[in-house]
Design an enzyme around this catalytic site. Structure first.
Site, PDB file in Angstrom:
ATOM      1  N   HIS A 104      -1.452  -1.896  -4.942  1.00  0.00           N
ATOM      2  CA  HIS A 104      -1.277  -3.122  -5.720  1.00  0.00           C
ATOM      3  C   HIS A 104      -2.433  -4.099  -5.472  1.00  0.00           C
ATOM      4  CE1 HIS A 104       0.542  -6.385  -7.805  1.00  0.00           C
ATOM      5  NE2 HIS A 104       1.322  -6.863  -6.860  1.00  0.00           N
ATOM      6  N   CYS A 164      -0.018 -12.048  -9.761  1.00  0.00           N
ATOM      7  CA  CYS A 164      -0.084 -10.579  -9.861  1.00  0.00           C
ATOM      8  C   CYS A 164      -0.037 -10.098 -11.313  1.00  0.00           C
ATOM      9  CB  CYS A 164       1.052  -9.947  -9.070  1.00  0.00           C
ATOM     10  SG  CYS A 164       1.083 -10.476  -7.360  1.00  0.00           S
TER      11      CYS A 164
HETATM   12  N1  COA Z   1       3.609   1.699   2.025  1.00  0.00           N
HETATM   13  C1  COA Z   1       3.382   2.816   2.747  1.00  0.00           C
HETATM   14  N2  COA Z   1       2.678   2.825   3.888  1.00  0.00           N
HETATM   15  C2  COA Z   1       2.174   1.670   4.304  1.00  0.00           C
HETATM   16  C3  COA Z   1       2.361   0.463   3.592  1.00  0.00           C
HETATM   17  C4  COA Z   1       3.117   0.512   2.413  1.00  0.00           C
HETATM   18  N3  COA Z   1       3.352  -0.596   1.734  1.00  0.00           N
HETATM   19  N4  COA Z   1       1.738  -0.522   4.229  1.00  0.00           N
HETATM   20  C5  COA Z   1       1.165   0.021   5.328  1.00  0.00           C
HETATM   21  N5  COA Z   1       1.443   1.341   5.352  1.00  0.00           N
HETATM   22  C6  COA Z   1       1.058   2.262   6.431  1.00  0.00           C
HETATM   23  C7  COA Z   1      -0.415   2.126   6.758  1.00  0.00           C
HETATM   24  O1  COA Z   1      -1.203   3.113   6.143  1.00  0.00           O
HETATM   25  C8  COA Z   1      -0.381   2.350   8.265  1.00  0.00           C
HETATM   26  O2  COA Z   1      -0.285   3.727   8.511  1.00  0.00           O
HETATM   27  P1  COA Z   1      -1.182   4.393   9.661  1.00  0.00           P
HETATM   28  O3  COA Z   1      -0.741   3.671  10.925  1.00  0.00           O
HETATM   29  O4  COA Z   1      -0.803   5.834   9.611  1.00  0.00           O
HETATM   30  O5  COA Z   1      -2.587   4.090   9.290  1.00  0.00           O
HETATM   31  C9  COA Z   1       0.919   1.732   8.729  1.00  0.00           C
HETATM   32  O6  COA Z   1       1.778   1.809   7.559  1.00  0.00           O
HETATM   33  C10 COA Z   1       0.810   0.303   9.212  1.00  0.00           C
HETATM   34  O7  COA Z   1      -0.014  -0.401   8.281  1.00  0.00           O
HETATM   35  P2  COA Z   1      -0.456  -1.890   8.448  1.00  0.00           P
HETATM   36  O8  COA Z   1      -1.567  -2.120   7.476  1.00  0.00           O
HETATM   37  O9  COA Z   1      -0.694  -2.198   9.890  1.00  0.00           O
HETATM   38  O10 COA Z   1       0.829  -2.672   7.945  1.00  0.00           O
HETATM   39  P3  COA Z   1       1.046  -4.201   8.009  1.00  0.00           P
HETATM   40  O11 COA Z   1       2.233  -4.419   8.861  1.00  0.00           O
HETATM   41  O12 COA Z   1      -0.200  -4.946   8.294  1.00  0.00           O
HETATM   42  O13 COA Z   1       1.417  -4.543   6.471  1.00  0.00           O
HETATM   43  C11 COA Z   1       3.063  -4.989   4.836  1.00  0.00           C
HETATM   44  C12 COA Z   1       2.545  -3.984   5.874  1.00  0.00           C
HETATM   45  C13 COA Z   1       4.251  -4.357   4.119  1.00  0.00           C
HETATM   46  C14 COA Z   1       3.517  -6.282   5.532  1.00  0.00           C
HETATM   47  C15 COA Z   1       1.926  -5.322   3.825  1.00  0.00           C
HETATM   48  O14 COA Z   1       1.503  -4.143   3.213  1.00  0.00           O
HETATM   49  C16 COA Z   1       2.379  -6.323   2.788  1.00  0.00           C
HETATM   50  O15 COA Z   1       2.348  -7.527   3.034  1.00  0.00           O
HETATM   51  N6  COA Z   1       2.801  -5.866   1.584  1.00  0.00           N
HETATM   52  C17 COA Z   1       3.249  -6.753   0.535  1.00  0.00           C
HETATM   53  C18 COA Z   1       2.114  -7.211  -0.324  1.00  0.00           C
HETATM   54  C19 COA Z   1       2.551  -8.254  -1.320  1.00  0.00           C
HETATM   55  O16 COA Z   1       3.302  -9.170  -0.997  1.00  0.00           O
HETATM   56  N7  COA Z   1       2.064  -8.166  -2.543  1.00  0.00           N
HETATM   57  C20 COA Z   1       2.389  -9.101  -3.596  1.00  0.00           C
HETATM   58  C21 COA Z   1       3.703  -8.782  -4.151  1.00  0.00           C
HETATM   59  S1  COA Z   1       4.369 -10.055  -5.170  1.00  0.00           S
END
Ligand code: COA
Length: 388
Positions: free
Chosen positions: A336, A87
Site C-alpha cells: 500500500h 490514501c
Molecule cells: N503484512 C505481512 N507481513 C508484514 C507486514 C504486513 N502488513 N508488516 C510487516 N510484515 C513483516 C515484515 O516483512 C517483517 O518480516 P521479517 O521479520 O521476516 O522481515 C516483520 O513482519 C516485521 O516487520 P516490521 O516492518 O518490523 O513491522 P512493524 O511493526 O514496523 O510495522 C505495521 C507493522 C503493521 C505496524 C505497519 O506495517 C503499519 O503501520 N501498517 C499500517 C499502514 C497504514 O496505516 N496505512 C494506511 C492505512 S489507512
C-alpha cells in the site's frame, strides 16, 4: 460527455525499494504505461499525479512538474497537476484525468500514482499517515490508523457478530492472491493460524490484519474512446466514476461500520454505468485493514450490511467465488504505497478485463470495479470499467 478508455497500464514492484528513487519509480511506471498504450510523447495533453505526502516521506513537494520533468517532458510544458486525498490520492488523479477527457478539454492524459514510504522510519511513517486523520479530535490523542480501524472492527463485531477468524480469513485470501502476483510486496501464502496469532497492533487487529508500509508506483494512459483505436485495440472503457466525502473524524458519523462516502461514490458510479452490484464480475477494494474489506463489500452492495464476515467465510470473495475481491492481493499482500494504490487497483482491473492476469485470471471477467478510500472514510472513489 465523451466516453473515456484506458489504453495503457504500468506498474513497478511494490515493497521496500531501497535501490530506487522517487523519480525512478514514477518514470518506470509511466514509461511502461506509455509503451503499453502505443502513444508518443507528442500525444500527451496533460498529466495528473496522485501522491499523499511526498513532502514528509521524501522531502519533495511540487510533484506535478517533477513527474513531467522525470518523464522527459519538461520541454513540452505539459500541464502537470498533483492531486491529494490521503490514501485515495491515486484514484482522485484518475478521476481528474477522466473528467478532463470526458469534458472534451483533453484527448490523451497520463495518470501516475506514487509513494515512497520507507525512506523514513516506522514511527515517522505512522505519524505521517495519521495527518490524514482529524488532528484535533483523533491524532492529537494518539489515534493512529490501525487504532481507528480497530474501533470500526470492535463495533462491527458488537453490531453484527463478526469474528476475529473472519477478519483473518480476509488476510489469508488476499495473501493467496498476492502469492500469484509478481508485483506484490508479500508473495507468500499465510495460514489462518499465523494471522490469528500474529503480534497485536491495535486490538482486535494484529500484524497480519494490516497493510504494510510500501514503496511503489503505478500509471495509466487515458484517451477519448473515439480516438483509442488510433493507438491500440486492447482498451478498456471507464463506464462509471463516483466520489464521496464524509467527516474526517469517526465520531461524527451515524454508524462507523458504514463508510457513507463509499456508499455515495458507488451510487454515482453505478448510476452512470447503469449497473447494479450484481453486474460486477470482480472488484479491487480498499483493504488497508482486514475489517476495511468487510465494510467495503457491504457498502458497495455485494452483500447485506453485517454479512461481510460471513461472506468471506463462505468463500464468496475468492478467485473462483461469486464476486472475486482483491485478485491482486489487495493492499494487504500487494502492498500500500498510499498515493499509488488507487491507480494500481485500476491496473489490476484492466489486466483482468484484458485477460492478462495469468494465474490470478477471473473467468469471463467483463465488468470490474475499483474502490479506493482516503483516511478512515472521509474520501472514497469508485470506478467501474468494462472490457471489450
Ligand atoms: N503484512 C505481512 N507481513 C508484514 C507486514 C504486513 N502488513 N508488516 C510487516 N510484515 C513483516 C515484515 O516483512 C517483517 O518480516 P521479517 O521479520 O521476516 O522481515 C516483520 O513482519 C516485521 O516487520 P516490521 O516492518 O518490523 O513491522 P512493524 O511493526 O514496523 O510495522 C505495521 C507493522 C503493521 C505496524 C505497519 O506495517 C503499519 O503501520 N501498517 C499500517 C499502514 C497504514 O496505516 N496505512 C494506511 C492505512 S489507512
Amino acid at each position: 460527455m465523451r466516453d473515456v478508455a484506458i489504453i495503457g497500464i504500468g506498474l513497478t514492484k511494490f515493497g521496500e525499494l531501497w535501490d530506487q528513487s522517487f523519480r525512478s519509480l514514477i518514470a518506470e511506471a509511466g514509461s511502461k504505461a506509455i509503451l503499453d498504450s502505443g502513444i508518443g510523447g507528442k500525444d500527451i495533453d496533460a498529466m495528473y499525479i496522485g501522491s499523499m505526502s511526498s513532502g514528509r516521506f521524501v522531502g519533495q513537494e511540487h510533484i506535478g512538474a517533477l513527474v513531467a520533468d522525470a518523464s522527459g517532458f519538461s520541454h513540452r510544458h505539459i500541464p502537470a497537476t498533483r492531486v491529494e486525498g490521503a490514501c485515495a490520492s491515486g484514484s482522485l488523479a484518475v478521476r481528474q484525468g477522466y473528467l478532463s477527457i470526458a469534458s472534451g478539454i483533453n484527448d490523451v492524459v497520463v495518470i501516475g500514482g506514487i509513494e515512497k514510504m520507507n525512506d523514513v522510519g516506522g514511527s515517522q511513517a505512522t505519524e505521517t499517515l495519521a495527518t490524514a486523520a482529524d488532528q484535533e479530535w483523533e491524532a492529537f490523542f494518539g489515534a493512529t490508523f490501525p487504532a481507528l480501524y480497530a474501533m470500526i472492527a470492535k463495533r462491527h463485531m458488537h453490531e453484527h457478530g463478526t469474528t476475529k477468524k473472519q477478519l483473518a480469513e480476509v488476510a489469508v485470501k488476499n495473501h493467496a492472491n498476492g502469492a500469484k502476483n509478481p508485483y506484490a510486496q508479500y508473495r507468500k501464502e499465510i495460514s489462518l493460524d499465523i494471522v490469528m496469532n500474529a503480534s497485536p497492533v491495535a486490538e482486535p487487529l494484529g500484524l497480519m490484519d494490516c497493510s504494510p508500509v510500501s514503496d511503489g508506483s503505478a500509471a495509466l494512459v487515458l484517451c477519448a474512446a473515439e480516438k483509442a483505436k488510433n493507438y491500440t485495440d486492447k482498451f478498456v472503457k471507464i463506464i462509471g466514476s463516483g466520489q464521496g466525502s464524509d467527516t474526517l473524524a469517526l465520531h461524527g458519523r451515524k454508524d462507523i461500520c458504514t463508510l457513507d462516502a463509499t456508499v455515495h461514490a458507488a451510487k454515482m458510479a453505478y448510476k452512470q454505468a447503469k449497473l447494479d452490484p450484481k453486474d460486477i464480475d470482480l472488484a479491487e477494494v480498499h483493504d488497508c485493514f482486514t475489517i476495511a474489506e468487510i465494510c467495503a463489500i457491504e457498502d458497495l452492495g455485494f452483500v447485506k450490511k453485517g454479512d461481510g464476515g460471513k461472506a468471506v467465510s463462505k468463500n464468496i470473495t475468492t478467485l473462483d467465488g461469486k464476486i472475486p475481491i482483491n485478485t491482486s492481493g489487495g493492499l494487504k499482500s500487494k502492498g500500500h504505497p498510499v498515493g499509488a494504490t488507487g491507480v494500481a487497483q485500476i491496473v489490476e482491473i484492466v489486466e483482468q478485463l484484458r485477460g492478462e492476469a495469468d494465474k490470478r485470471q477471473v473467468r469471463d471477467a467483463k465488468i470490474g470495479l475499483a474502490h479506493n478510500v482516503g483516511g478512515s472514510g472521509a474520501t472514497a472513489v469508485v470506478h467501474i470499467m468494462e472490457g471489450r
